[in-house]
Design a protein around this motif. Structure first.
Motif, mmCIF file in Angstrom:
data_model
loop_
_atom_site.group_PDB
_atom_site.id
_atom_site.type_symbol
_atom_site.label_atom_id
_atom_site.label_comp_id
_atom_site.label_asym_id
_atom_site.label_seq_id
_atom_site.Cartn_x
_atom_site.Cartn_y
_atom_site.Cartn_z
ATOM 1 N N MET A 111 0.833 -1.193 0.000
ATOM 2 C CA MET A 111 0.000 0.000 0.000
ATOM 3 C C MET A 111 0.872 1.250 0.000
ATOM 4 O O MET A 111 0.564 2.216 -0.665
ATOM 5 C CB MET A 111 -0.914 -0.044 1.230
ATOM 6 C CG MET A 111 -1.775 1.152 1.389
ATOM 7 S SD MET A 111 -3.106 1.077 0.185
ATOM 8 C CE MET A 111 -4.010 2.491 0.633
ATOM 9 N N GLU A 148 3.731 1.742 -1.303
ATOM 10 C CA GLU A 148 4.350 1.985 -2.590
ATOM 11 C C GLU A 148 3.376 2.611 -3.574
ATOM 12 O O GLU A 148 3.783 3.217 -4.560
ATOM 13 C CB GLU A 148 4.912 0.683 -3.180
ATOM 14 C CG GLU A 148 6.125 0.144 -2.442
ATOM 15 C CD GLU A 148 5.754 -0.591 -1.160
ATOM 16 O OE1 GLU A 148 4.607 -1.075 -1.050
ATOM 17 O OE2 GLU A 148 6.607 -0.673 -0.268
ATOM 18 N N SER A 149 2.071 2.456 -3.344
ATOM 19 C CA SER A 149 1.085 3.009 -4.270
ATOM 20 C C SER A 149 0.880 4.505 -4.059
ATOM 21 O O SER A 149 0.330 5.180 -4.915
ATOM 22 C CB SER A 149 -0.242 2.277 -4.131
ATOM 23 O OG SER A 149 -0.779 2.507 -2.849
ATOM 24 N N SER A 187 2.443 8.197 -3.773
ATOM 25 C CA SER A 187 3.666 8.853 -4.219
ATOM 26 C C SER A 187 4.383 9.511 -3.049
ATOM 27 O O SER A 187 3.791 9.834 -2.026
ATOM 28 C CB SER A 187 3.357 9.893 -5.294
ATOM 29 O OG SER A 187 2.688 10.987 -4.715
#
Length: 107
Positions: free
Chosen positions: A1, A3-4, A6
């Motif tokens: 999550m 990494e999704s 920014s």
């Protein structure tokens, strides 16, 4: 999550409280031409008028929020359902009975 999301969004959410409560007010004071020195701050912290204003703002906010919300929670012994305008609250108060309604159980 993680990494999704920014890095920009993570930094914005991490720094938002510091910007809103420290950096932005300091820039506003500086752009308004207010001089903040240790002498000015020490002089402002001393008078009872300053402390009266601070206590009045804090106590007034607490009394205003809780003083207006707590009575609406106990109309007829249960939470008020409907709009929170003066007319509907007055109608609920005038039709309230002396005996509280038993708590409704959630399924």
């Amino acid at each position: 999550m993680r990494e999704s999301i920014s890095i920009n969004e993570r930094l914005q959410s991490a720094y938002a409280p510091y910007v809103a409560y420290v950096i932005l007010p300091l820039f506003a004071l500086a752009n308004a031409g207010v001089v903040l020195s240790s002498e000015v701050l020490a002089g402002a912290a001393g008078p009872t008028l300053t402390w009266g204003i601070v206590v009045g703002l804090v106590a007034g906010k607490l009394l205003g929020v809780f003083g207006s919300s707590v009575p609406t929670l106990f109309i007829n012994g249960r939470r008020h359902v409907g709009p929170y305008d003066a007319r509907s609250l007055l109608r609920a108060l005038t039709t309230a009975t002396d005996t509280p309604v038993a708590e409704e159980r959630m399924p």
